[in-house]
Design an enzyme around this catalytic site. Structure first.
Site, mmCIF file in Angstrom:
data_model
loop_
_atom_site.group_PDB
_atom_site.id
_atom_site.type_symbol
_atom_site.label_atom_id
_atom_site.label_comp_id
_atom_site.label_asym_id
_atom_site.label_seq_id
_atom_site.Cartn_x
_atom_site.Cartn_y
_atom_site.Cartn_z
ATOM 1 C CD GLU A 1 61.787 13.160 2.551
ATOM 2 O OE1 GLU A 1 62.818 12.517 2.738
ATOM 3 O OE2 GLU A 1 61.409 13.375 1.471
ATOM 4 C CB THR B 1 63.891 9.979 0.329
ATOM 5 O OG1 THR B 1 62.586 10.863 0.183
ATOM 6 C CG2 THR B 1 63.751 9.653 1.978
ATOM 7 C CB SER C 1 57.334 17.121 -7.450
ATOM 8 O OG SER C 1 57.849 15.926 -7.409
ATOM 9 C CB SER C 2 61.912 17.510 -3.637
ATOM 10 O OG SER C 2 62.914 17.424 -3.328
ATOM 11 C CB SER D 1 53.573 12.971 -7.103
ATOM 12 O OG SER D 1 54.361 14.019 -7.413
#
Length: 335
Positions: free
Chosen positions: A134, A179, A237-238, A285
């Site tokens: 991102e 985000t 996954s952030s 996710s």
């Protein structure tokens, strides 16, 4: 023995993830040949493995690799994390049709980056890693105008310390963010920058997405009731890793799982010793059946297990992205 489970609501798939996964599933059925996804459609191994089954979906990190794929078609899908204009142009030059599954909330940040760059602002882009897809995509919208700033507590190659970052003109400065960051840490980072640069423009609508905030709030609400927290997330996954950090900070004991199989390791290590109540959440996710597998594991050990769901589900849907031919004019929001 685990006597009580608190399931966070909301948890798991957000609207952007649902939109992206459905875009891949529908394209795989609709197209004559297999479709290609640029980067993991979302950061979850199970999702990628399930989509790959049957050979109708391929994943690549380089668009030049598409031709080498078996029975490759001419359709590429961009992941939910967003891509830079350079990647979009490369797909066009290769004659690939595209389906842009970028989350609309990420696209909003891209739009802001282009707007402020046109107006001559320097963009301070807050992120947790210069290598996150991102961040790469947003920076790619205005590379000459963008300076990466590490969210509070995050350091690494390419990330500037908010306490020390230097800017060319402190009077023409705007802050944008990845985000999926910690809401609290992002607010603190913006406060540091605002104190150093009083003219800093902070867009009126926050860049952090609703799903990120809601999932973090759900963890905070449950934490006082539990002895430990389980967070189902990939390390990639952030938003999931931020949930893990938050759960540990709020509860004191938090453990990461990808599937219920990881519970064996925790139990062998004695990590859940003395734990009677546990909170469970999952990244945006993570499929919810993986969460239910964890619940089933504990229920098998204790048929009297009490399961409490705290919070409310979201009711948000995003429109299905359209296929764009390589010769077709891009929608205005992508230009």
């Amino acid at each position: 023995m685990i006597e009580r489970i608190y399931l966070a609501k909301p948890r798991g798939f957000c609207a952007g993830v649902v939109m992206a996964i459905q875009a891949v599933e529908k394209a795989a059925v609709r197209e004559d040949k297999p479709v290609t996804v640029y980067h993991s459609i979302v950061h979850n191994h199970t999702v990628v493995e399930r989509l790959s089954e049957g050979g109708r979906v391929h994943f690549v990190e380089d668009l030049d690799a598409v031709d080498a794929l078996p029975d490759s078609g001419d359709t590429v899908i961009f992941s939910a994390h967003g891509i830079s204009p350079a990647v979009r142009e490369r797909a066009r030059s290769l004659g690939l049709s595209t389906i842009d599954a970028t989350c609309p909330l990420v696209t909003k940040v891209h739009t802001e980056a282009k707007k402020y760059a046109r107006e001559g602002y320097t963009i301070l882009l807050i992120g947790d890693s210069a290598g996150h897809q991102e961040v790469i995509g947003t920076r790619g919208e205005a590379p000459e105008n963008t300076i990466l700033v590490g969210v509070l507590g995050k350091t690494g190659p390419g990330l500037n310390d908010p306490h020390a970052v230097q800017v060319p003109d402190p009077e023409r400065l705007v802050v944008l963010t990845q985000t999926t960051l910690s809401v609290d840490d992002t607010r603190k980072t913006v406060d540091i920058l605002k104190a150093r640069f009083p003219a800093l423009v902070v867009p009126p609508s926050e860049d952090l997405c609703y799903a990120t905030k809601n999932r973090q709030d759900a963890v905070k609400n449950i934490a006082p009731n539990v002895d430990a927290f389980l967070v189902l997330t990939s390390t990639h996954s952030s938003n999931g890793m931020r949930l893990l950090e938050l759960a540990e900070a709020e509860c004191g004991r938090a453990y990461r799982l990808e599937t219920a199989a990881d519970l064996t390791r925790l139990e062998q290590n004695g990590d859940l010793g003395g734990v009677r109540s546990v909170g469970i959440t999952s990244a945006a996710s993570t499929p919810d059946d993986l969460v239910q597998d964890v619940v089933a594991h504990f229920r098998a050990l204790n048929p009297a297990l009490e399961v409490i769901e705290e919070g409310e589900w979201e009711n948000i849907e995003f429109r299905e992205p359209k296929k764009i031919a390589p010769t077709q004019e891009l929608p205005r929001t992508m230009q």
